[in-house]
Design an enzyme around this catalytic site. Sequence first.
Site, PDB file in Angstrom:
ATOM      1  CG  ASP A  66     -54.334  31.947 -10.171  1.00 49.00           C
ATOM      2  OD1 ASP A  66     -55.571  32.069 -10.060  1.00 49.00           O
ATOM      3  OD2 ASP A  66     -53.784  30.844 -10.279  1.00 49.00           O
ATOM      4  CG  ASP A 209     -56.806  26.500 -12.949  1.00 49.12           C
ATOM      5  OD1 ASP A 209     -55.870  26.652 -13.747  1.00 49.12           O
ATOM      6  OD2 ASP A 209     -56.861  27.074 -11.852  1.00 49.12           O
TER       7      ASP A 209
END
Lengths: 321, 321
Positions: A66, A209
């Site tokens: 992603d 992240d």
Amino acid sequence: MQVQVLGSSSGTPTKQRNVSGYAVFREDLKPWYLVDCGEATQHQILKTRLSLFHLEAILITHKHGDHCYGLPGLIASAGLSGRTHPLTVVAPAEVLEFIRAAMAMSEWNLPFQLQLSTPEALCEHSFSWVAIQSCPLQHRVPSFGYKFNETHISRKLDIEKLKAQQIASGPHYNRLQRGEDVVYNGQQLLAKNYSYLAWQPRIMVICGDNETPSCLDPIIDGVHLLVHEATFLADDLHKVGSHTGHSDVRRISAYAQKKAIPALLLTHFSARYAPGEGMQRLIDEATEHYARRLFLAADGMRVKINKTLEAECVQRGFISS
Amino acid sequence: MQVQVLGSSSGTPTKQRNVSGYAVFREDLKPWYLVDCGEATQHQILKTRLSLFHLEAILITHKHGDHCYGLPGLIASAGLSGRTHPLTVVAPAEVLEFIRAAMAMSEWNLPFQLQLSTPEALCEHSFSWVAIQSCPLQHRVPSFGYKFNETHISRKLDIEKLKAQQIASGPHYNRLQRGEDVVYNGQQLLAKNYSYLAWQPRIMVICGDNETPSCLDPIIDGVHLLVHEATFLADDLHKVGSHTGHSDVRRISAYAQKKAIPALLLTHFSARYAPGEGMQRLIDEATEHYARRLFLAADGMRVKINKTLEAECVQRGFISS
């Protein structure tokens, strides 16, 4: 200096949010930078004023799909945009391999050079108008943040000082303004004494992240805007489990408050939080722990750091054409 | 039996058209099939009633990126859809390698099995409600068309014949209707004599890039709808050069006319032809050479083959939610 959110969903696209992508640009300059390139990032770019022709560098935070599956298509389309100047891609080694595999498969003949390097090697690299530095974060796989430090800033002449010292106007005024030292009537004039930056460098950090905000400690001082994932509310992350390697809203908000970061753009939301009213619980949790300028990402949102170094939202979403 | 266009642009996405993707489905059955999977095909699927959970097979026509770069993201999202039943992917070997490379990079743990095979091996494979067969085409790289032959068709009882032969109703009626032979009063009744297909099998062919329509000769008889690229007008293809390996509107229209194909859906248009009024020149060239049912693809368009075997457009584009 602005960031435009191209995708604010974690994991998978939804009807309202694409997967990760962030464009960093200045309104008065053409080169721009892309952090992360989830699938369909090139489609999102079609909804902006940005062009693949002027994209100077792509920086990938980590190897999860992603955040990088849009690379092959975007690079192929850049090849069709007529560009012949090189394109820099900074990404983990396995992502660079993925690009090479896609190129080999589809038998690309790119009309420009791809300059590939890894985040580990990115130590204050100078681009057209900004220096970019990487910072390792903590996630299930190696993940990085990127710090954008503005370097291309026009200078102003200190006219009053020049006049006070009876230095008459002439071509040396322009040179002093450009930052060059000059000789005037046999006397050396240092540019730093007669001109000054029209504004202070604007600094933004965009993160991949990251479950440990304090990973940012080495680079966080002086940052005007932090763009960071807040995939879950704190309670939800507790239920889902810490193995995901993500931050929650409370954790990153508290960190930003502790570090006195003046503006925080939260993003990379789980699909469980719907845009619009679904954001209210996230706003509540964030404002409980962070009392400064808060933004919750929506696709198309633009947040600008003004020359006064204050961040403001200048566009809430994509403008339909 | 319907096809929904998910992308009708060649090479690169535009604001109005995505790159290649075609969904084949029946309104009354859940399993469906995807031909080609350009980048952001999963995003287009979010605009339809189709779900990745019920996708039974993906068939890729060739290895160019605009036909397959959406595979990694779509398969990863299918993994998040909760499916545990296998997903078939039929694609050239290098595309299967690309999927494996993406999986390895992002460290997927798919909750379902991927059944990978190549188009060369696809000789009338039976899926839930359709048999699919591949057909080699002519392009710069190996390219294939896929023929969908409907196999799951309900049967009707020939009540009049049964009554005329004084065969009373009972459970054997249901069995005859399901196509089973039965014994009635010591006499064997063959299902084929007392029941019949409620409609004739519907047949559709969806092609990859192809410069030689006659490659379809071995499979074209009986086809009710042909979906084929018409990347350029004939004059434009002449200017661009035959090295592109594409068809033009005239070439494929003349072929469809010669083969008496009752319906033709043209697609995969160069970005130079804008949707809407820009399509008029393509319509003119097509209708000059083809006098039967003509459709020009738009993203979201659905074309249905009715049970009377006639094709009609039942939706012109995506319906905004």
